[in-house]
Design a protein around this motif. Structure first.
Motif, PDB file in Angstrom:
ATOM      1  N   SER A 141      10.687   5.912   3.966  1.00 31.33           N
ATOM      2  CA  SER A 141       9.924   4.747   4.386  1.00 31.33           C
ATOM      3  C   SER A 141      10.155   3.577   3.425  1.00 31.33           C
ATOM      4  N   CYS A 161      10.764   1.117  -1.946  1.00 31.92           N
ATOM      5  CA  CYS A 161      10.345   0.050  -2.850  1.00 31.92           C
ATOM      6  C   CYS A 161       9.720   0.615  -4.125  1.00 31.92           C
ATOM      7  N   THR A 162       8.917   1.674  -3.981  1.00 37.45           N
ATOM      8  CA  THR A 162       8.259   2.267  -5.143  1.00 37.45           C
ATOM      9  C   THR A 162       9.259   2.947  -6.058  1.00 37.45           C
ATOM     10  N   LYS A 188       5.402   1.502   9.211  1.00 35.20           N
ATOM     11  CA  LYS A 188       5.645   2.928   9.273  1.00 35.20           C
ATOM     12  C   LYS A 188       6.456   3.221  10.528  1.00 35.20           C
ATOM     13  N   TYR A 226      12.184  -5.969  -0.119  1.00 35.99           N
ATOM     14  CA  TYR A 226      11.341  -6.640   0.864  1.00 35.99           C
ATOM     15  C   TYR A 226      12.177  -7.536   1.781  1.00 35.99           C
ATOM     16  N   ARG A 278       7.919   1.814   1.921  1.00 35.40           N
ATOM     17  CA  ARG A 278       7.043   1.953   0.759  1.00 35.40           C
ATOM     18  C   ARG A 278       7.679   2.859  -0.295  1.00 35.40           C
ATOM     19  N   SER A 279       8.264   3.972   0.157  1.00 35.96           N
ATOM     20  CA  SER A 279       8.879   4.909  -0.790  1.00 35.96           C
ATOM     21  C   SER A 279      10.095   4.286  -1.459  1.00 35.96           C
ATOM     22  N   TYR A 303       2.946  -5.522   6.173  1.00 36.47           N
ATOM     23  CA  TYR A 303       2.013  -4.439   5.930  1.00 36.47           C
ATOM     24  C   TYR A 303       2.714  -3.085   5.763  1.00 36.47           C
ATOM     25  N   PHE A 304       3.941  -3.122   5.213  1.00 39.52           N
ATOM     26  CA  PHE A 304       4.701  -1.911   4.970  1.00 39.52           C
ATOM     27  C   PHE A 304       4.791  -1.073   6.240  1.00 39.52           C
TER      28      PHE A 304
END
Length: 209
Positions: free
Chosen positions: A41, A46-47, A30, A123, A43-44, A27-28
């Motif tokens: 993070s 990976c994006t 934090k 991931y 998420r950042s 769930y990514f």
């Protein structure tokens, strides 16, 4: 009155939002940014990594697709080269259009494939970090080798080609992992193997005295 209130709240259930959530990579997670890789993070990372992979794949695909289309167009029309200036103008015009559309098509194909492998790499790297409870180049190398292995299996490479792919993955993972560790040390984050080497060096210096 206070005892009654305490008795009433003792068995009460708190809302779901107030309960602590477990650490899950799925769930990514934090976490504190200072403890994360590149101080960003998951998420950042990976994006941004996937976006950069898309742009790189798009550029490489356009270049490769246009060159391949130019050679194919020349081979297909080698038996009927034009003999007039108007014919050569139409020949190069058709060739340029063919190269442009083929390059854009190949660019988007490659640009959409590479981000999938990039996201898989980030991931797996984050999952290994979470499993080992530490962040260093070993997780990056393991993730890179895993992705290269899956890539070789998917494309059904023979052993020599798979070995070269694994070697390239090892080099890239080692380089990227050490670069991340160097940036972490520059920002003051502790790296476990560096601390172990420092402790070993100090103990060895103490024993020599």
């Amino acid at each position: 009155m206070s005892n009654a209130t305490a008795g009433n709240t003792r068995g009460a259930t708190f809302p779901r939002s107030a309960q602590p959530r477990p650490y899950r990579v799925l769930y990514f997670p934090k976490t504190i940014l200072e403890d994360n890789r590149l101080s960003t993070s998951f998420r950042s990372r990976c994006t941004v990594g996937s976006a950069a992979a898309f742009l790189g794949g798009l550029g490489l695909g356009v270049i490769h697709g246009s060159k391949t289309a130019a050679l194919r167009f020349r081979a297909e029309n080698s038996h009927r080269f034009p003999t007039t200036s108007t014919g050569w103008y139409l020949y190069h015009k058709s060739k340029n259009y063919n190269c442009m559309f083929s390059g854009i098509n190949e660019g988007f194909k490659l640009g959409l494939r590479i981000p999938v492998w990039t996201a898989l790499f980030f991931y797996i790297e984050e999952a290994i970090d979470d499993f080992r409870d530490t962040r260093d180049f070993a997780s990056t190398v393991a993730a890179s080798l895993t992705v290269s292995g899956v890539f070789s299996i998917k494309n059904q490479f023979n052993m020599p080609t798979a070995a070269r792919t694994a070697g390239a993955g090892l080099k890239m993972g080692l380089l990227f992992g050490i670069l991340q560790d160097a940036m972490a040390l520059a920002k003051g984050r502790r790296v476990d193997y560096v601390d172990s080497l420092e402790k070993w060096w100090k103990d060895d210096a103490t024993l020599r005295r």
